[in-house]
Scaffold this active site. Structure first.
Site, PDB file in Angstrom:
ATOM      1  N   GLY A 118       0.830  -1.197   0.000  1.00 55.93           N
ATOM      2  CA  GLY A 118       0.000   0.000   0.000  1.00 55.93           C
ATOM      3  C   GLY A 118       0.865   1.248   0.000  1.00 55.93           C
ATOM      4  O   GLY A 118       2.059   1.196   0.301  1.00 55.93           O
ATOM      5  N   GLN A 144       2.834   9.925   1.727  1.00 57.36           N
ATOM      6  CA  GLN A 144       4.128   9.246   1.583  1.00 57.36           C
ATOM      7  C   GLN A 144       4.867   9.679   0.317  1.00 57.36           C
ATOM      8  O   GLN A 144       6.065   9.458   0.205  1.00 57.36           O
ATOM      9  CB  GLN A 144       3.949   7.731   1.569  1.00 57.36           C
ATOM     10  CG  GLN A 144       3.497   7.166   2.895  1.00 57.36           C
ATOM     11  CD  GLN A 144       3.340   5.670   2.817  1.00 57.36           C
ATOM     12  OE1 GLN A 144       2.284   5.170   2.442  1.00 57.36           O
ATOM     13  NE2 GLN A 144       4.402   4.958   3.144  1.00 57.36           N
ATOM     14  N   CYS A 193       6.798  -0.599   6.515  1.00 58.60           N
ATOM     15  CA  CYS A 193       6.266   0.577   5.843  1.00 58.60           C
ATOM     16  C   CYS A 193       7.323   1.110   4.887  1.00 58.60           C
ATOM     17  O   CYS A 193       8.511   1.159   5.227  1.00 58.60           O
ATOM     18  CB  CYS A 193       5.902   1.636   6.882  1.00 58.60           C
ATOM     19  SG  CYS A 193       5.266   3.174   6.210  1.00 58.60           S
ATOM     20  N   LEU A 194       6.880   1.534   3.705  1.00 54.62           N
ATOM     21  CA  LEU A 194       7.812   2.099   2.732  1.00 54.62           C
ATOM     22  C   LEU A 194       8.463   3.382   3.247  1.00 54.62           C
ATOM     23  O   LEU A 194       9.537   3.753   2.791  1.00 54.62           O
ATOM     24  CB  LEU A 194       7.099   2.351   1.400  1.00 54.62           C
ATOM     25  CG  LEU A 194       6.569   1.098   0.689  1.00 54.62           C
ATOM     26  CD1 LEU A 194       5.792   1.491  -0.554  1.00 54.62           C
ATOM     27  CD2 LEU A 194       7.703   0.146   0.348  1.00 54.62           C
ATOM     28  N   HIS A 201      -3.537   0.654   8.177  1.00 56.03           N
ATOM     29  CA  HIS A 201      -2.190   1.238   8.107  1.00 56.03           C
ATOM     30  C   HIS A 201      -2.169   2.461   7.191  1.00 56.03           C
ATOM     31  O   HIS A 201      -1.695   3.535   7.578  1.00 56.03           O
ATOM     32  CB  HIS A 201      -1.206   0.168   7.605  1.00 56.03           C
ATOM     33  CG  HIS A 201       0.188   0.640   7.403  1.00 56.03           C
ATOM     34  ND1 HIS A 201       1.237   0.194   8.161  1.00 56.03           N
ATOM     35  CD2 HIS A 201       0.730   1.505   6.511  1.00 56.03           C
ATOM     36  CE1 HIS A 201       2.361   0.771   7.757  1.00 56.03           C
ATOM     37  NE2 HIS A 201       2.073   1.568   6.742  1.00 56.03           N
ATOM     38  N   GLU A 202      -2.684   2.310   5.983  1.00 60.85           N
ATOM     39  CA  GLU A 202      -2.664   3.419   5.020  1.00 60.85           C
ATOM     40  C   GLU A 202      -3.587   4.554   5.455  1.00 60.85           C
ATOM     41  O   GLU A 202      -3.259   5.729   5.299  1.00 60.85           O
ATOM     42  CB  GLU A 202      -3.023   2.932   3.612  1.00 60.85           C
ATOM     43  CG  GLU A 202      -2.080   1.893   3.038  1.00 60.85           C
ATOM     44  CD  GLU A 202      -0.614   2.287   3.066  1.00 60.85           C
ATOM     45  OE1 GLU A 202      -0.278   3.488   3.001  1.00 60.85           O
ATOM     46  OE2 GLU A 202       0.227   1.375   3.140  1.00 60.85           O
ATOM     47  N   HIS A 218      -1.932   6.900   7.794  1.00 56.13           N
ATOM     48  CA  HIS A 218      -1.035   7.865   7.144  1.00 56.13           C
ATOM     49  C   HIS A 218      -1.785   9.164   6.818  1.00 56.13           C
ATOM     50  O   HIS A 218      -1.209  10.247   6.874  1.00 56.13           O
ATOM     51  CB  HIS A 218      -0.454   7.304   5.842  1.00 56.13           C
ATOM     52  CG  HIS A 218       0.764   6.458   6.030  1.00 56.13           C
ATOM     53  ND1 HIS A 218       1.946   6.940   6.557  1.00 56.13           N
ATOM     54  CD2 HIS A 218       0.991   5.157   5.729  1.00 56.13           C
ATOM     55  CE1 HIS A 218       2.850   5.977   6.578  1.00 56.13           C
ATOM     56  NE2 HIS A 218       2.289   4.876   6.088  1.00 56.13           N
TER      57      HIS A 218
END
Length: 175
Positions: A46, A51, A91-92, A133-134, A137
């Site tokens: 995701g 991000q 996480c990225l 999670h997303e 953000h």
């Protein structure tokens, strides 16, 4: 389509609340395409707009094995959560790290798709974890705020095992 730079921990934009998207536009469609390309290139599940430096309430997810079933969530809203799952999460925006996090095991969410059509989706397991999670953000939160114990380097089996023991997911073997 273009790859976008993924912002990492320490970048202030990751701690800011994203703004609602009022209307569809070519700019939004380009953002969606760029986010999908960036997510796939980084081998992520995701990616949220903050991000990639854009404070808009949008994220993309693809949990499929073939990496060909993307979901686009614009202005998402959590309708219901149930249950609990605890497991490793990365996480990225926190490259090379992971940690043990507890999330709902079931999530029901309402959002707009890339055509600005409302949809409701239910997810369990990894899909539920990714949606929560997303979505976090978009409110300026990163999974590390919820890590049980410490983060560890991805691929460090010993540190991961220690984190699992600390979280009660595994028991320490007697020597």
């Amino acid at each position: 389509m273009a790859l976008r730079n993924i912002r990492t921990v320490g970048d202030d934009i990751l701690n800011k609340r994203a703004r609602e998207i009022k209307e569809n536009s070519d700019k939004i469609q380009t953002l969606i395409d760029d986010m999908l390309e960036t997510m796939y290139d980084a081998d992520g599940v995701g990616l949220a707009a903050p991000q990639v430096g854009v404070l808009k309430r949008i994220f993309v997810i693809d949990c499929s094995e073939e990496r060909n079933e993307p979901f686009v969530f614009i202005n998402p809203e959590i309708l219901e959560t149930k249950g609990e799952q605890t497991g490793s999460e990365g996480c990225l925006s926190v490259p090379g790290k992971a940690g043990i996090v507890t999330r709902p095991d079931y999530v029901k969410m309402k959002a707009l798709n890339r055509n600005f059509e409302e949809f409701i989706v239910e997810g369990e397991g990894l899909f539920a974890r990714a949606m929560i999670h997303e979505n976090e953000h978009l409110d300026g939160h990163i999974y590390t705020e919820k890590v049980i114990g410490n983060t560890y380097n991805v691929g460090d089996d010993e540190a991961e095992r220690a984190a699992e023991i600390a979280a009660g997911l595994a028991v320490e073997e007697e020597k």
